[in-house]
Design a protein around this motif. Structure first.
Motif, PDB file in Angstrom:
ATOM      1  N   ALA A   1      -5.148  14.506 -79.909  1.00 31.56           N
ATOM      2  CA  ALA A   1      -4.437  13.283 -80.284  1.00 31.56           C
ATOM      3  C   ALA A   1      -3.228  13.029 -79.392  1.00 31.56           C
ATOM      4  CB  ALA A   1      -3.998  13.376 -81.741  1.00 31.56           C
ATOM      5  N   ASP A   2      -2.670  14.111 -78.816  1.00 27.71           N
ATOM      6  CA  ASP A   2      -1.488  13.931 -77.969  1.00 27.71           C
ATOM      7  C   ASP A   2      -1.838  13.385 -76.595  1.00 27.71           C
ATOM      8  OD1 ASP A   2      -2.860  16.252 -77.427  1.00 27.71           O
ATOM      9  OD2 ASP A   2      -1.077  17.422 -76.902  1.00 27.71           O
ATOM     10  N   HIS A   3      -3.116  13.507 -76.202  1.00 24.76           N
ATOM     11  CA  HIS A   3      -3.589  12.941 -74.931  1.00 24.76           C
ATOM     12  C   HIS A   3      -4.923  12.231 -75.194  1.00 24.76           C
ATOM     13  CE1 HIS A   3      -0.498  14.736 -72.435  1.00 24.76           C
ATOM     14  NE2 HIS A   3      -0.725  15.901 -73.012  1.00 24.76           N
ATOM     15  N   PRO A   4      -4.888  11.073 -75.860  1.00 25.43           N
ATOM     16  CA  PRO A   4      -6.150  10.378 -76.186  1.00 25.43           C
ATOM     17  C   PRO A   4      -6.903   9.934 -74.935  1.00 25.43           C
ATOM     18  CG  PRO A   4      -4.248   8.964 -76.597  1.00 25.43           C
ATOM     19  CD  PRO A   4      -3.704  10.319 -76.298  1.00 25.43           C
ATOM     20  N   LEU A   5      -8.226   9.959 -75.035  1.00 26.01           N
ATOM     21  CA  LEU A   5      -9.084   9.566 -73.922  1.00 26.01           C
ATOM     22  C   LEU A   5      -9.711   8.209 -74.220  1.00 26.01           C
ATOM     23  CD1 LEU A   5     -10.825  13.028 -73.388  1.00 26.01           C
ATOM     24  CD2 LEU A   5      -8.904  12.079 -72.108  1.00 26.01           C
ATOM     25  N   SER A   6      -9.572   7.282 -73.287  1.00 26.81           N
ATOM     26  CA  SER A   6     -10.051   5.917 -73.514  1.00 26.81           C
ATOM     27  C   SER A   6     -11.572   5.823 -73.474  1.00 26.81           C
ATOM     28  CB  SER A   6      -9.460   4.975 -72.458  1.00 26.81           C
ATOM     29  OG  SER A   6      -9.858   5.375 -71.151  1.00 26.81           O
ATOM     30  N   SER A   7     -12.215   6.760 -72.769  1.00 27.21           N
ATOM     31  CA  SER A   7     -13.675   6.715 -72.637  1.00 27.21           C
ATOM     32  C   SER A   7     -14.264   8.072 -73.017  1.00 27.21           C
ATOM     33  CB  SER A   7     -14.069   6.360 -71.198  1.00 27.21           C
ATOM     34  OG  SER A   7     -15.472   6.438 -71.025  1.00 27.21           O
ATOM     35  N   VAL A   8     -15.130   8.077 -74.033  1.00 30.83           N
ATOM     36  CA  VAL A   8     -15.841   9.291 -74.460  1.00 30.83           C
ATOM     37  C   VAL A   8     -17.286   8.892 -74.737  1.00 30.83           C
ATOM     38  CG1 VAL A   8     -16.044  11.098 -76.191  1.00 30.83           C
ATOM     39  CG2 VAL A   8     -13.764  10.330 -75.462  1.00 30.83           C
ATOM     40  N   THR A   9     -18.206   9.379 -73.905  1.00 29.55           N
ATOM     41  CA  THR A   9     -19.620   9.009 -74.045  1.00 29.55           C
ATOM     42  C   THR A   9     -20.488  10.260 -74.064  1.00 29.55           C
ATOM     43  OG1 THR A   9     -19.178   6.994 -72.768  1.00 29.55           O
ATOM     44  CG2 THR A   9     -21.483   7.599 -73.111  1.00 29.55           C
ATOM     45  N   PRO A  10     -20.985  10.650 -75.229  1.00 30.87           N
ATOM     46  CA  PRO A  10     -21.848  11.842 -75.287  1.00 30.87           C
ATOM     47  C   PRO A  10     -23.245  11.557 -74.753  1.00 30.87           C
ATOM     48  CG  PRO A  10     -21.589  10.900 -77.469  1.00 30.87           C
ATOM     49  CD  PRO A  10     -20.717  10.091 -76.558  1.00 30.87           C
ATOM     50  N   GLU A  11     -23.847  12.576 -74.180  1.00 30.87           N
ATOM     51  CA  GLU A  11     -25.230  12.470 -73.700  1.00 30.87           C
ATOM     52  C   GLU A  11     -26.177  12.808 -74.846  1.00 30.87           C
ATOM     53  OE1 GLU A  11     -28.143  14.896 -70.645  1.00 30.87           O
ATOM     54  OE2 GLU A  11     -26.066  14.543 -70.037  1.00 30.87           O
ATOM     55  N   ALA A  12     -27.273  12.077 -74.937  1.00 27.89           N
ATOM     56  CA  ALA A  12     -28.252  12.351 -75.992  1.00 27.89           C
ATOM     57  C   ALA A  12     -28.824  13.762 -75.833  1.00 27.89           C
ATOM     58  CB  ALA A  12     -29.373  11.321 -75.937  1.00 27.89           C
ATOM     59  N   VAL A  13     -28.881  14.491 -76.937  1.00 31.93           N
ATOM     60  CA  VAL A  13     -29.443  15.844 -76.942  1.00 31.93           C
ATOM     61  C   VAL A  13     -30.648  15.836 -77.879  1.00 31.93           C
ATOM     62  CG1 VAL A  13     -29.010  18.271 -77.431  1.00 31.93           C
ATOM     63  CG2 VAL A  13     -27.159  16.845 -76.546  1.00 31.93           C
ATOM     64  N   PRO A  14     -31.845  16.110 -77.368  1.00 27.38           N
ATOM     65  CA  PRO A  14     -33.044  16.076 -78.210  1.00 27.38           C
ATOM     66  C   PRO A  14     -32.899  16.968 -79.450  1.00 27.38           C
ATOM     67  CG  PRO A  14     -33.645  16.285 -75.897  1.00 27.38           C
ATOM     68  CD  PRO A  14     -32.158  16.447 -75.966  1.00 27.38           C
ATOM     69  N   GLY A  15     -33.231  16.405 -80.616  1.00 31.93           N
ATOM     70  CA  GLY A  15     -33.185  17.173 -81.851  1.00 31.93           C
ATOM     71  C   GLY A  15     -31.826  17.200 -82.515  1.00 31.93           C
TER      72      GLY A  15
ATOM     73  N   SER B   1     -33.850  20.152 -84.746  1.00 30.65           N
ATOM     74  CA  SER B   1     -33.592  21.277 -83.851  1.00 30.65           C
ATOM     75  C   SER B   1     -32.431  22.098 -84.400  1.00 30.65           C
ATOM     76  CB  SER B   1     -33.259  20.775 -82.442  1.00 30.65           C
ATOM     77  OG  SER B   1     -33.015  21.846 -81.566  1.00 30.65           O
ATOM     78  N   LYS B   2     -32.357  23.362 -84.009  1.00 32.11           N
ATOM     79  CA  LYS B   2     -31.267  24.256 -84.402  1.00 32.11           C
ATOM     80  C   LYS B   2     -30.959  25.186 -83.242  1.00 32.11           C
ATOM     81  CE  LYS B   2     -32.602  24.580 -89.332  1.00 32.11           C
ATOM     82  NZ  LYS B   2     -32.948  25.538 -90.427  1.00 32.11           N
ATOM     83  N   ILE B   3     -29.782  25.824 -83.311  1.00 31.92           N
ATOM     84  CA  ILE B   3     -29.478  26.875 -82.348  1.00 31.92           C
ATOM     85  C   ILE B   3     -29.801  28.196 -83.046  1.00 31.92           C
ATOM     86  CG2 ILE B   3     -27.759  27.879 -80.815  1.00 31.92           C
ATOM     87  CD1 ILE B   3     -26.168  25.289 -81.048  1.00 31.92           C
ATOM     88  N   ALA B   4     -30.901  28.806 -82.669  1.00 31.86           N
ATOM     89  CA  ALA B   4     -31.377  30.018 -83.328  1.00 31.86           C
ATOM     90  C   ALA B   4     -30.593  31.241 -82.864  1.00 31.86           C
ATOM     91  CB  ALA B   4     -32.865  30.200 -83.037  1.00 31.86           C
TER      92      ALA B   4
END
Length: 244
Positions: free
Chosen positions: A66-80, A115-118
Protein backbone atom coordinates in the motif's frame (compact mmCIF):
# COMPACT_ATOMS: atom_id res chain seq x y z
CA UNK A 1 33.28 -51.38 11.57
CA UNK A 2 34.24 -48.13 13.28
CA UNK A 3 34.63 -46.37 9.94
CA UNK A 4 31.17 -47.59 8.88
CA UNK A 5 29.61 -46.29 12.12
CA UNK A 6 31.25 -42.89 11.61
CA UNK A 7 30.02 -42.76 8.00
CA UNK A 8 26.48 -43.69 9.08
CA UNK A 9 26.51 -41.09 11.86
CA UNK A 10 27.76 -38.44 9.45
CA UNK A 11 25.06 -39.35 6.93
CA UNK A 12 22.32 -39.17 9.55
CA UNK A 13 23.60 -35.78 10.74
CA UNK A 14 23.71 -34.43 7.19
CA UNK A 15 20.20 -35.71 6.51
CA UNK A 16 18.94 -34.08 9.69
CA UNK A 17 20.48 -30.75 8.62
CA UNK A 18 18.82 -31.05 5.22
CA UNK A 19 15.46 -31.91 6.76
CA UNK A 20 15.68 -29.00 9.16
CA UNK A 21 16.86 -26.59 6.47
CA UNK A 22 14.28 -27.74 3.90
CA UNK A 23 11.08 -26.26 5.38
CA UNK A 24 12.80 -22.94 6.20
CA UNK A 25 13.79 -22.47 2.57
CA UNK A 26 10.51 -23.68 1.05
CA UNK A 27 8.37 -20.59 1.38
CA UNK A 28 6.39 -18.42 -1.02
CA UNK A 29 8.82 -16.18 -2.90
CA UNK A 30 8.85 -13.66 -5.75
CA UNK A 31 11.38 -13.31 -8.56
CA UNK A 32 11.33 -11.12 -11.68
CA UNK A 33 11.70 -12.47 -15.18
CA UNK A 34 14.87 -10.63 -16.12
CA UNK A 35 15.19 -7.56 -13.91
CA UNK A 36 12.87 -5.32 -11.93
CA UNK A 37 14.25 -1.82 -12.43
CA UNK A 38 13.12 1.22 -10.47
CA UNK A 39 10.60 3.26 -12.46
CA UNK A 40 10.09 0.46 -14.97
CA UNK A 41 7.79 -2.48 -15.66
CA UNK A 42 8.45 -6.15 -14.96
CA UNK A 43 6.93 -9.62 -14.97
CA UNK A 44 7.04 -11.24 -11.55
CA UNK A 45 6.77 -14.94 -10.71
CA UNK A 46 5.25 -15.83 -7.36
CA UNK A 47 6.63 -19.28 -6.60
CA UNK A 48 4.52 -21.43 -4.28
CA UNK A 49 5.97 -24.73 -3.04
CA UNK A 50 3.81 -27.30 -1.27
CA UNK A 51 5.27 -27.95 2.18
CA UNK A 52 2.85 -30.60 3.41
CA UNK A 53 3.03 -34.34 2.83
CA UNK A 54 -0.69 -35.01 3.30
CA UNK A 55 -2.30 -31.85 1.85
CA UNK A 56 -2.38 -29.85 -1.39
CA UNK A 57 -2.31 -26.08 -1.85
CA UNK A 58 -5.63 -24.78 -3.18
CA UNK A 59 -5.38 -21.02 -2.70
CA UNK A 60 -2.85 -18.18 -2.78
CA UNK A 61 -3.50 -14.57 -1.81
CA UNK A 62 -0.86 -11.94 -2.57
CA UNK A 63 -1.24 -8.48 -1.03
CA UNK A 64 0.36 -5.62 -2.92
CA UNK A 65 2.24 -2.91 -1.00
CA UNK A 66 0.00 0.00 0.00
CA UNK A 67 2.94 2.34 0.58
CA UNK A 68 4.06 1.92 -3.05
CA UNK A 69 0.88 1.25 -5.08
CA UNK A 70 1.29 -0.08 -8.61
CA UNK A 71 -0.85 1.47 -11.35
CA UNK A 72 -0.71 -1.64 -13.56
CA UNK A 73 -1.14 -5.23 -12.30
CA UNK A 74 -2.03 -7.89 -14.88
CA UNK A 75 -1.89 -11.57 -13.88
CA UNK A 76 -1.25 -14.24 -16.49
CA UNK A 77 -3.87 -16.96 -16.85
CA UNK A 78 -2.83 -20.18 -15.10
CA UNK A 79 -4.63 -23.35 -16.25
CA UNK A 80 -6.76 -24.84 -13.46
CA UNK A 81 -6.79 -21.66 -11.35
CA UNK A 82 -9.38 -18.91 -10.99
CA UNK A 83 -8.05 -15.37 -10.53
CA UNK A 84 -9.70 -12.58 -8.53
CA UNK A 85 -8.35 -9.04 -8.50
CA UNK A 86 -9.17 -6.69 -5.62
CA UNK A 87 -8.76 -2.94 -6.06
CA UNK A 88 -8.83 -0.11 -3.56
CA UNK A 89 -9.05 3.68 -3.59
CA UNK A 90 -5.78 5.54 -3.27
CA UNK A 91 -5.30 8.20 -0.63
CA UNK A 92 -3.08 10.04 -3.09
CA UNK A 93 -3.76 9.63 -6.85
CA UNK A 94 -0.90 8.45 -9.05
CA UNK A 95 0.22 10.37 -12.14
CA UNK A 96 1.08 7.87 -14.90
CA UNK A 97 1.71 8.90 -18.51
CA UNK A 98 -0.26 12.10 -18.00
CA UNK A 99 -3.25 10.30 -16.48
CA UNK A 100 -4.48 10.33 -12.88
CA UNK A 101 -4.92 6.90 -11.30
CA UNK A 102 -7.31 6.96 -8.34
CA UNK A 103 -7.35 3.23 -7.53
CA UNK A 104 -4.85 0.39 -7.63
CA UNK A 105 -4.75 -3.36 -7.14
CA UNK A 106 -4.45 -4.25 -3.46
CA UNK A 107 -4.68 -8.04 -3.74
CA UNK A 108 -4.63 -10.87 -6.28
CA UNK A 109 -6.13 -14.24 -5.31
CA UNK A 110 -5.62 -17.53 -7.12
CA UNK A 111 -8.10 -20.31 -6.23
CA UNK A 112 -7.81 -23.90 -7.45
CA UNK A 113 -10.37 -24.63 -10.14
CA UNK A 114 -9.57 -28.12 -11.35
CA UNK A 115 -5.92 -28.03 -10.28
CA UNK A 116 -3.92 -28.15 -7.04
CA UNK A 117 -0.31 -27.94 -5.92
CA UNK A 118 0.31 -31.50 -4.74
CA UNK A 119 2.91 -32.56 -2.16
CA UNK A 120 6.41 -32.43 -3.62
CA UNK A 121 5.48 -29.88 -6.30
CA UNK A 122 5.42 -26.12 -6.77
CA UNK A 123 3.51 -23.69 -8.98
CA UNK A 124 4.45 -20.28 -10.38
CA UNK A 125 1.93 -17.47 -10.76
CA UNK A 126 3.16 -14.77 -13.19
CA UNK A 127 2.04 -11.13 -12.90
CA UNK A 128 2.98 -8.14 -15.07
CA UNK A 129 3.40 -5.03 -12.91
CA UNK A 130 4.39 -1.39 -13.15
CA UNK A 131 5.28 1.31 -12.79
CA UNK A 132 7.77 0.26 -10.11
CA UNK A 133 8.66 2.96 -7.56
CA UNK A 134 11.83 4.99 -7.98
CA UNK A 135 12.18 5.79 -4.26
CA UNK A 136 12.40 2.23 -2.91
CA UNK A 137 14.99 -0.55 -3.00
CA UNK A 138 12.52 -3.37 -2.46
CA UNK A 139 8.83 -4.23 -2.32
CA UNK A 140 7.22 -6.57 0.20
CA UNK A 141 4.28 -8.75 -0.88
CA UNK A 142 2.52 -10.42 2.04
CA UNK A 143 1.10 -13.79 1.00
CA UNK A 144 -1.38 -16.28 2.45
CA UNK A 145 -1.27 -19.95 1.42
CA UNK A 146 -4.26 -22.24 2.02
CA UNK A 147 -4.29 -26.06 1.94
CA UNK A 148 -7.19 -28.38 1.20
CA UNK A 149 -7.19 -29.54 4.85
CA UNK A 150 -8.15 -25.94 5.81
CA UNK A 151 -4.67 -25.11 7.10
CA UNK A 152 -3.63 -21.50 6.44
CA UNK A 153 -0.01 -20.33 6.37
CA UNK A 154 0.63 -16.60 6.52
CA UNK A 155 3.84 -15.50 4.82
CA UNK A 156 3.66 -11.97 6.18
CA UNK A 157 6.73 -11.37 8.35
CA UNK A 158 8.95 -8.62 6.95
CA UNK A 159 12.69 -9.27 7.09
CA UNK A 160 14.93 -6.82 8.92
CA UNK A 161 18.27 -5.56 7.63
CA UNK A 162 21.07 -7.68 9.05
CA UNK A 163 18.64 -9.85 11.02
CA UNK A 164 17.81 -13.53 10.79
CA UNK A 165 15.17 -14.72 8.35
CA UNK A 166 11.71 -14.85 10.02
CA UNK A 167 9.89 -18.15 10.42
CA UNK A 168 7.22 -17.07 7.91
CA UNK A 169 8.96 -14.48 5.69
CA UNK A 170 6.95 -12.41 3.23
CA UNK A 171 8.06 -12.48 -0.42
CA UNK A 172 10.48 -9.60 -1.08
CA UNK A 173 11.24 -8.15 -4.52
CA UNK A 174 14.64 -6.46 -4.84
CA UNK A 175 14.66 -3.50 -7.25
CA UNK A 176 17.63 -2.76 -9.48
CA UNK A 177 18.87 0.65 -10.63
CA UNK A 178 16.60 2.55 -13.02
CA UNK A 179 17.00 1.66 -16.68
CA UNK A 180 17.39 4.23 -19.43
CA UNK A 181 13.86 3.91 -20.84
CA UNK A 182 12.03 3.14 -17.52
CA UNK A 183 10.32 0.19 -19.16
CA UNK A 184 12.85 -2.47 -18.33
CA UNK A 185 13.93 -2.47 -21.96
CA UNK A 186 17.29 -0.78 -21.64
CA UNK A 187 19.24 -3.98 -22.20
CA UNK A 188 17.01 -4.98 -25.11
CA UNK A 189 17.42 -1.54 -26.70
CA UNK A 190 21.20 -1.81 -26.38
CA UNK A 191 21.09 -5.27 -27.95
CA UNK A 192 18.98 -3.88 -30.83
CA UNK A 193 21.45 -1.03 -31.32
CA UNK A 194 24.32 -3.50 -31.44
CA UNK A 195 22.44 -5.68 -33.93
CA UNK A 196 21.64 -2.64 -36.11
CA UNK A 197 25.27 -1.53 -35.96
CA UNK A 198 26.47 -5.01 -36.90
CA UNK A 199 23.97 -5.12 -39.76
CA UNK A 200 25.20 -1.72 -40.94
CA UNK A 201 28.80 -2.92 -40.84
CA UNK A 202 27.78 -5.98 -42.88
CA UNK A 203 26.11 -3.81 -45.50
CA UNK A 204 29.12 -1.48 -45.70
CA UNK A 205 31.49 -4.45 -46.03
CA UNK A 206 29.27 -6.00 -48.70
CA UNK A 207 29.09 -2.68 -50.57
CA UNK A 208 32.85 -2.26 -50.38
CA UNK A 209 33.34 -5.84 -51.56
CA UNK A 210 30.88 -5.34 -54.44
CA UNK A 211 32.61 -2.10 -55.44
CA UNK A 212 36.00 -3.80 -55.37
CA UNK A 213 34.65 -6.69 -57.44
CA UNK A 214 33.16 -4.30 -60.01
CA UNK A 215 36.47 -2.40 -60.30
CA UNK A 216 38.40 -5.64 -60.78
CA UNK A 217 35.92 -6.83 -63.41
CA UNK A 218 36.22 -3.56 -65.34
CA UNK A 219 40.03 -3.68 -65.23
CA UNK A 220 40.12 -7.26 -66.47
CA UNK A 221 37.64 -6.36 -69.20
CA UNK A 222 39.79 -3.48 -70.44
CA UNK A 223 42.92 -5.67 -70.36
CA UNK A 224 41.05 -8.30 -72.37
CA UNK A 225 40.01 -5.75 -74.98
CA UNK A 226 43.58 -4.46 -75.29
CA UNK A 227 44.90 -7.99 -75.67
CA UNK A 228 42.27 -8.66 -78.34
CA UNK A 229 43.16 -5.47 -80.25
CA UNK A 230 46.84 -6.33 -80.03
CA UNK A 231 46.12 -9.81 -81.35
CA UNK A 232 44.16 -8.44 -84.31
CA UNK A 233 46.95 -5.95 -85.12
CA UNK A 234 49.56 -8.70 -84.92
CA UNK A 235 47.51 -10.86 -87.26
CA UNK A 236 47.15 -8.04 -89.82
CA UNK A 237 50.88 -7.30 -89.76
CA UNK A 238 51.72 -10.98 -90.13
CA UNK A 239 49.41 -11.24 -93.13
CA UNK A 240 51.04 -8.26 -94.80
CA UNK A 241 54.48 -9.76 -94.32
CA UNK A 242 53.42 -13.02 -95.96
CA UNK A 243 51.91 -11.15 -98.94
CA UNK A 244 55.07 -9.16 -99.35
Amino acid sequence: MRVSRIAIATGVAASTVLLLAGPAAAHVSVQPQGEAAKGGYATLNFKVPNERDQASTVKLEVNFPADHPLSSVTPEAVPGWKIDITKGKLDKPLEVHGKKITEAVSKVTWTADGSKIAPGYFQQFPVSVGQLPEDADQLVFKAIQTYDNKEVVRWIEEPTAGGEEPDSPAPVLKLSAASEDHHGGGAAAKADDKAASAEGDKKETHAASSSSSDTTARTLGIIGILIGVAGVAFGVLAGRRRNA
